[in-house]
Design a protein around this motif. Structure first.
Motif, short mmCIF file in Angstrom:
data_model
loop_
_atom_site.label_atom_id
_atom_site.label_comp_id
_atom_site.label_asym_id
_atom_site.label_seq_id
_atom_site.Cartn_x
_atom_site.Cartn_y
_atom_site.Cartn_z
N HIS A 100 49.00 41.94 35.24
CA HIS A 100 48.80 40.56 34.82
C HIS A 100 50.11 39.78 34.88
O HIS A 100 50.14 38.62 35.32
N ASP A 148 39.94 40.24 32.71
CA ASP A 148 39.80 41.29 33.70
C ASP A 148 40.68 41.00 34.92
O ASP A 148 40.83 39.84 35.35
N GLY A 158 48.65 50.11 26.95
CA GLY A 158 48.59 48.72 26.51
C GLY A 158 49.58 47.82 27.22
O GLY A 158 49.82 46.70 26.77
N ILE A 205 51.04 45.46 30.44
CA ILE A 205 50.37 44.42 31.23
C ILE A 205 51.11 44.14 32.54
O ILE A 205 51.37 42.99 32.89
N GLN A 263 47.69 50.72 32.02
CA GLN A 263 47.47 49.58 31.14
C GLN A 263 46.46 49.93 30.05
O GLN A 263 46.63 49.55 28.88
N GLU A 264 45.41 50.65 30.40
CA GLU A 264 44.40 51.02 29.41
C GLU A 264 44.94 52.03 28.41
O GLU A 264 44.60 51.99 27.23
N TRP A 309 46.90 36.52 24.60
CA TRP A 309 46.29 36.85 25.89
C TRP A 309 44.91 37.40 25.60
O TRP A 309 44.75 38.31 24.78
N ASN A 310 43.91 36.89 26.28
CA ASN A 310 42.53 37.29 25.98
C ASN A 310 42.07 38.50 26.79
O ASN A 310 40.87 38.74 26.91
N GLN A 311 43.04 39.25 27.35
CA GLN A 311 42.72 40.48 28.09
C GLN A 311 41.74 40.23 29.25
O GLN A 311 40.77 40.95 29.45
#
Length: 676
Positions: free
Chosen positions: A325, A228, A320, A322, A316-317, A224-226
């Motif tokens: 998403h 936004d 970590g 998700i 999430q920040e 997953w490319n994180q």
């Protein structure tokens, strides 16, 4: 001297000046001429009246007379609906009490409890009915069994199902020898790949996993490319018609009179979402600016949802995780399930059952028609108009609305202010077929779908293109303010227009080759009910007619179903009074509209050997029992209204009555004098 004077006077009196005994008296002559004039005027009036009565009786006789059969393919299909139905005039005592239920009294038992009668009364009443209706119920059951064994469709479908079946017939038609437009070919190809149940099974979940990689991946299934949060949300809304947290609708503003200062701006009350970027991406290439007004429905939810998203983004920040998403990916999966193999659909179906969803699974053809409609709504609306809503449709609309205005004009209004306002509004409105606003030709339709490229055996790819078409449809609506209203089934008001969607004019409710008695008895009566509900939603508070006429009908019903002493025992609440009046008025309006049509075209065809008026009344009964959405609000079977109509007029083939010596006839006030 005097003698000479007398002689002179006698000489100057000429014969012309002397009255003659053989000439008529001027006064007597005038009296004689006046008598002749009066006699002539009376004779002319009597002759005209006689001719009028004769013409009226002739038309009544024609309405009751046998009619030549309609042998078109549409009529042959429609005759099936009437060939197994009971003749209402052969069992007048029972038919209109139990006509809508093959089981006889079961439906009426429930309605009796609503009226407030005791269970003991119901039980005694059921015994009496069982004796009278045993043969009728048995005959109806035998007819039902016969119909099913021959594969006949005995019941009219509901109107939404009828519309979807009409679209299905268009999408499945080969039309050999007829050149199809490129746009229509694409719609048919999309539907065909949707109906191919084996295609998604062959590819499995691979198309969805590839799509995930294009969207930046997913940690659960791999990398997953994180991406936004707002970037992913914008992409899902604009390209894949997926709305994880809120939905976006485009339509007229019901509160246009409000000032902009009274509106709530969502760039300030729900800051977690980049609203402007989402809307700009969704409606590109249309310009969307921060100064545009966006109406918000359920503002408390929007605000709370924004707070929840902010909290989860912080987690999430820090941790970590998700969750946001993952939730968006699941929302996308739910959007794409119709194009994936059956395991996804069955999993979702099992989940729905566990959570209490007891609805039956939708047939595949119905799902595919709805999916095709999402992307090709303008094309299908155009196709329905070409195949179904011809000149006869506009004539029916005109006749029904003319009859409706005549009915409303004669109502007894409770105050002049409301009377003037409503009647002026009714007279100023213009009913019209919906597709006049988007009646594109074949060249324009082909241009509209020019960028669509469909594959023969790849429904997943075709489905993604359909989602893009749906997004373009929203943009078109926002820029032009029009939509393909033909795929609706109920009238609506837009400015000074009453929009009558062409989606109403489909089999089995309407066809240009049908006998007009069938068209007016089915769709004419349904349209009259729709218009009365649309234009006068609370008419019982503004006029006296609903209460007086509905109570008259109700008294007649009680006099037939109960002992004479109980006829006035039970009363109806205002809501049911209004519905009884609407249903009875719709029958009168539709009949009057048919008579207007018959005056213009004094010939018609028929089905199953029925007379014109016989077919009209049978059609009304059939559609009311099978496809009337308002039937559930009635305290009795709406088909009983034909009994009241026939008891008060001479239009029926024979009198619909089985009155015993203990029962009284219905009052004359049940009959609207406006329409006869």
């Amino acid at each position: 001297m005097d003698e000479n004077l007398a002689v002179h006077q006698e000489m100057v009196t000429t014969p012309e000046n002397q009255p003659r005994s053989d000439e008529p008296n001027p006064v007597g002559c005038n009296k004689y001429r006046w008598c002749l004039l009066v006699l002539f005027a009376f004779s002319l009036f009597a002759t005209t009246l006689g001719l009028g009565i004769y013409s009226h009786l002739q038309k009544e006789s024609q309405l009751k007379s046998a009619a030549p059969p309609c042998l078109s393919p549409a009529c042959l299909k429609a005759s099936v609906h009437f060939s197994v139905a009971m003749d209402p005039f052969s069992h007048p005592c029972d038919y209109f009490l139990f006509a809508c239920g093959a089981g006889g009294s079961s439906t009426n038992n429930e309605r009796q409890r609503i009226k407030g009668s005791s269970n003991e009364d119901n039980g005694e009443l059921d015994k009496k009915r069982a004796v009278r209706t045993g043969g009728l119920v048995r005959m109806r059951r035998e007819a039902d069994v016969q119909g099913k064994s021959d594969g006949w469709l005995n019941k009219f479908p509901d109107r939404q199902t009828a519309l979807l079946k009409a679209i299905k017939e268009i999408l499945e038609s080969s039309e050999e020898g007829v050149s199809m437009s490129a746009a229509e070919q694409k719609a048919k190809k999309f539907f065909k790949t949707c109906m191919d149940a084996e295609s998604p099974e062959k590819v499995g979940s691979e198309p969805f996993l590839k799509l995930l990689q294009q969207l930046g991946g997913w940690a659960v299934s791999g990398e997953w490319n994180q991406t936004d949060f707002n970037t992913t949300l914008t992409l899902l809304m604009s390209q894949y018609s997926t709305f994880p947290f809120f939905s976006v609708y485009v339509g007229p503003d019901s509160g246009e009179e409000q000032n902009a200062s009274n509106q709530h701006y969502i760039q300030t009350l729900a800051p977690a979402i980049d609203w402007l970027a989402c809307l700009q991406a969704m409606f590109q290439p249309l310009p969307i600016s921060q100064s545009d007004i966006v109406l918000v429905h359920n503002l408390p939810y929007i605000s709370h949802m924004s707070q929840t998203i902010s909290q989860w983004r912080v987690k999430q920040e820090i941790m970590g995780t998700i969750p946001l998403h993952t939730y968006m990916i699941f929302s996308l999966l739910q959007t794409l399930i119709p194009a994936l193999d059956s395991r996804f659909f069955q999993t979702m179906r099992n989940f729905s059952i566990v959570t209490g969803d007891t609805q039956e699974e939708m047939p595949r053809w119905r799902r595919c028609v709805q999916q095709t409609e999402r992307g090709f709504d303008v094309l299908l609306s155009h196709a329905i108009r070409e195949r179904h809503a011809q000149k006869e449709a506009e004539e029916l609309i005109h006749d029904v609305y003319s009859s409706l205005k005549k009915k409303l004009t004669d109502l007894s209004w409770r105050d002049n202010k409301s009377s003037d306002f409503i009647l002026n509004k009714i007279k100023s409105l213009n009913p019209r077929l919906s597709t006049k606003t988007n009646n594109l030709n074949h060249t324009e339709l082909n241009h509209l779908y020019a960028e669509v490229v469909l594959k023969e055996e790849d429904f997943f790819s075709n489905y993604l293109q359909m989602l893009v078409l749906e997004q373009k449809s929203r943009c078109r609506l926002l820029s032009h303010g029009t939509r393909a209203e033909g795929l609706s089934i109920t009238p609506s008001i837009s400015g000074n227009d009453i929009i009558i969607p062409v989606g109403m004019f489909v089999l089995p409710f309407f066809h240009s080759s049908y006998p007009r008695a069938l068209n007016y008895g089915t769709l004419g009566s349904l349209m009259a009910k729709d218009l009365l509900h649309l234009l006068l939603p609370d008419i019982h508070t503004q006029t006296n007619n609903p209460e007086s006429e509905s109570m008259c009908v109700w008294s007649h019903y009680l006099s037939v179903t109960k002992d004479p002493g109980q006829a006035g025992t039970f009363s109806l609440p205002p809501s049911k009074q209004q519905e009884v009046w609407v249903q009875y008025s719709a029958l009168q309006v539709a009949l009057d509209a048919y008579k207007i049509s018959f005056t213009r075209h004094p010939t018609d065809s028929s089905l199953s050997g029925l007379s014109y008026i016989h077919l009209f009344l049978s059609s009304f009964t059939k559609v009311t029992c099978d496809a009337d959405p308002y039937r559930e609000f009635m305290p009795f079977e709406p088909s009983f209204l034909v009994t009241v109509l026939c008891s008060n007029s001479g239009f029926c083939p024979k009198l619909l009555t089985c009155l015993n010596t203990s029962q009284s006839s219905p009052h004359e006030m049940c009959l609207s004098r406006t329409l006869h």
